[in-house]
Write a protein that holds these residues in place. Sequence first.
Motif, short mmCIF file in Angstrom:
data_model
loop_
_atom_site.label_atom_id
_atom_site.label_comp_id
_atom_site.label_asym_id
_atom_site.label_seq_id
_atom_site.Cartn_x
_atom_site.Cartn_y
_atom_site.Cartn_z
N LYS A 1 0.87 -1.17 0.00
CA LYS A 1 0.00 0.00 0.00
C LYS A 1 0.90 1.22 0.00
N THR B 1 2.05 6.96 5.21
CA THR B 1 1.19 6.88 6.38
C THR B 1 2.08 7.25 7.54
N THR B 2 1.74 6.81 8.71
CA THR B 2 2.52 7.17 9.88
C THR B 2 3.98 6.75 9.76
N THR C 1 -0.84 11.40 9.34
CA THR C 1 -1.88 10.38 9.27
C THR C 1 -3.14 10.98 8.67
N ALA C 2 -3.50 12.19 9.12
CA ALA C 2 -4.68 12.86 8.56
C ALA C 2 -4.49 13.13 7.08
N SER D 1 -2.81 11.38 5.00
CA SER D 1 -2.91 10.12 4.26
C SER D 1 -4.36 9.71 4.00
N HIS D 2 -5.31 10.30 4.73
CA HIS D 2 -6.72 9.97 4.54
C HIS D 2 -7.43 10.89 3.54
N LEU D 3 -6.71 11.85 3.00
CA LEU D 3 -7.32 12.82 2.08
C LEU D 3 -7.63 12.20 0.72
N GLU E 1 -7.37 11.98 -3.33
CA GLU E 1 -6.12 11.95 -4.08
C GLU E 1 -5.54 13.32 -4.40
N PHE F 1 -4.50 15.17 -1.27
CA PHE F 1 -3.32 14.47 -0.76
C PHE F 1 -2.07 14.93 -1.50
N ARG G 1 -10.62 19.35 6.07
CA ARG G 1 -10.77 17.92 6.42
C ARG G 1 -9.79 17.53 7.53
N GLU H 1 -10.47 16.12 11.31
CA GLU H 1 -9.93 14.85 11.80
C GLU H 1 -9.09 15.04 13.06
#
Length: 196
Positions: A97, A101-102, A132-133, A135-137, A139, A142, A179, A183
């Motif tokens: 993946k 991320t973290t 981390t936040a 990475s959740h956006l 595309e 991000f 966003r 979060e």
Amino acid sequence: MNDETPDMYPHARAVHEITSRLPAAFHAFHERYLLTYREYAELQLQDERLAHRLVDQVMRDLASSWTRLMSEPAPEAAAWAILKISISEELERRGMKPALTTVAAFRRASRHTLEAARPQFAALESSLGLFTAISHLPERQFDVMVLQFVLGYTPQQIADMMGVELATVRSHRMMARTRIARELRPRNILRAEEED
């Protein structure tokens, strides 16, 4: 060794022939974006050598289809999409993946934090939550946040690289910040309650 040297390796001759016929615009594009593409790929793949090989292949592909790429309405956007597709395919091929991320954030942030000073560990902890936040956006958001706040590019450089308007970059950044704030807000509230 010149073009007429008979003992030139076939692959070296092919590369030489391709690059000697490429317009100056490709060389300028290559010089302008190679480092950024490599940094972005390395963040995703967490392997410098693999990232370099992948980006070199992307650049070769772009060179071989340069005329077609230049006929696109937004060549930079098309090139950026090709890079992202190549990274995605490589990740899928390896059963991985995206690494931003973290773990990826920790590696990058910790290097800078440790260089600065030990008291900066508090900043590292908050950075991990932020990464981390990020990475959740979605595309595009991000990409904008990574390119600006992780890799340090200006909004105009990002717009040029992604082949979009500056206003689009600013819009993605604003939506991303909203966003991210949503979060991170519950964590900050919980942390404040724990400190009371």
